[in-house]
Design an enzyme around this catalytic site. Sequence first.
Site, short mmCIF file in Angstrom:
data_model
loop_
_atom_site.label_atom_id
_atom_site.label_comp_id
_atom_site.label_asym_id
_atom_site.label_seq_id
_atom_site.Cartn_x
_atom_site.Cartn_y
_atom_site.Cartn_z
N LYS A 27 -17.42 -13.51 -1.64
CA LYS A 27 -15.98 -13.34 -1.66
C LYS A 27 -15.33 -14.59 -1.07
CE LYS A 27 -12.71 -9.58 -0.86
NZ LYS A 27 -12.51 -8.26 -0.23
N GLU B 194 -12.37 8.93 -0.51
CA GLU B 194 -11.30 9.74 0.07
C GLU B 194 -11.62 11.23 0.05
OE1 GLU B 194 -9.63 5.83 -1.11
OE2 GLU B 194 -10.80 7.35 -2.18
N ARG C 198 -6.24 10.83 -4.17
CA ARG C 198 -7.61 10.94 -4.68
C ARG C 198 -8.38 12.07 -4.00
NH1 ARG C 198 -9.32 5.67 -6.92
NH2 ARG C 198 -11.41 6.02 -6.11
#
Length: 642
Positions: free
Chosen positions: A289, A375, A403
Amino acid sequence: MSDATKTPLLDRVQSPSDLKRMSDAELSRLADELRAETIAAVSKTGGHLGAGLGVVELTVALHAVFDAPRDKIIWDVSHQSYPHKILTGRRHRMNTLRQKDGLSGFTKRSESPYDPFGAAHSSTSISAALGFAVARDLGGACETGHGDAIAVIGDGAMSAGMAFEAMNNAGHLKKRLIVILNDNEMSIAPPVGALSSYLSKLYAEAPFQELKAAAKGAVSLLPGPFQEGAKRARDMLKGLAIGGTLFEELGFSYVGPIDGHDMDQLLPILRTVKERATGPILIHALTTKGKGYGPAEGARDGGHATAKFNVVTGEQQKAKPNAPSYTSVFGDALVRHAGEDDRICAVTAAMPDGTGLKKLEARYPSRCFDVGIAEQHAVTFSAALAAGGMRPFCAIYSTFLQRGYDQVVHDVAIQRLPVRFAIDRAGLVGADGATHAGSYDIAFLSNLPGFTVMAAADEAELVHMVATAAAHDEGPIAFRYPRGEGVGIELPERGEVLEIGKGRIITEGQGVAILSYGTRLAEVRRAAEALRARGITPTIADARFAKPLDRDLVLDLAARHEALITIEEGAVGGFGSHVAQLLANEGVFDAGLKFRAMVLPDIFIDQASPEDMYRVAGLGAEDIEAMALRLLDVAKISDKRA
């Protein structure tokens, strides 16, 4: 783009088809130019930098090998899609990224035919790619035609249950489907060393049914001195092998791990997959990243989200806050309560920084849980913590709590378990646009029996609501607050436990009452100033609670005023709807009360500054003033404030 940065190859790219006329060596140089262009573009607008830099080579390779938009390239979450946007005809608009009327920070179907599926929440790409693959095989009509379906999903998103649900179904259907696991967390050296490169070449040269045999025979083909090292490397990769086995058990062919920044590996493997794949296949690519930009690579979050920044130094141009953020106020308050009550714990779903729980994690690590992008699990886990005698705070953004809604209903509300929901990013959030707006939690929580639902009008009220939630053991309780800094008022030393279901009068007036729920109270105050300049003195009240409603307050305001306005940072079906039902049931409208509920309009509002978004929503001070004037039948005199 900096004038000093030369991009001769990128300048030749008007569409992905132009990449097919480049040599492999030119594609490697194009990736370097694309990385520089991405850095320069984001430095001017801010945005998600690290994720895009990590997939530059992969983006170039995918567009060089596959035939978008006929082939559907689906970026999971899609905050890594900026290089993709640059290569697909949107380079000239990158200076509008995440701005009003500009490019979205995510993929968006209405923006480009090269964005076959919109995304901004995680773990949807494999389901979407499988849908395209099945539509292709069933002869579905598609303007851009049907080719391959390619899902690019990060290792964090792959951890979510939805990704495995999709893989399970894809393995069962056995459709030709390509999943690229963009793994930017692993740092084991061997997968990106010489052995990995050698195996990757074998992958590209051998038919798929011979891949396993080739891999097993690779060690014996190495020179003697290297065989023992190769054996150790193979042992170190056991975890990856298990991962590969898992994917294979789900019905996927597994290729990898490969170096996601090495075009000499990416191009031949993707070409082989395109030529020979028959069923579902997973390519495991290791990436970094923020790759290629020191400040991003060195950042704790890999340069996940940045403000505008200086390209040379990486220094971000963030305005100094005038007040602490709501998120930090919540985090500080929770730490104080956790220090007094060892039953208090907290759960978040891959957002410890964004929800302010890093402070709790640092102080009380055994009582702070980051469950990853999950979640649904976070909510049920919190429910069982509550059932087990703890006092859990489940800290999830409003848009992501959607969610886990079934678990909120089934595992929390029906069982009346005292889970404390800390709902950050409530209301309109700005540059992330409609996908991240916290528009619906008031409505979807307030309709649940036994739920207590609060909204903080300012940062001091938030401190009180944390204290109220900490002390509340009679059932589930939620409190919401927006992104960004507070209004700048003095914070109480300790939070006050509020009386459940009771609001407060801010100022007394006559004629019209404005009942605010949440942080629009600041705009209500501004509107009241403008009304007073016209000789109208409104009553202002802060509801504090959407559920249970303060019946006495609502009915009193209705009885003493000609008109009543409610205002909230949520969609229809929320606070104003509950007030309207109470007034209707009590027959108040029969007495001639004029009532209006000011809510978010029935549209999705695209990215802009929060102020501009609320202007579109009609929830600014001028809108509140105009509503009061209409209800009181007062002609608007434009020159009074001139």
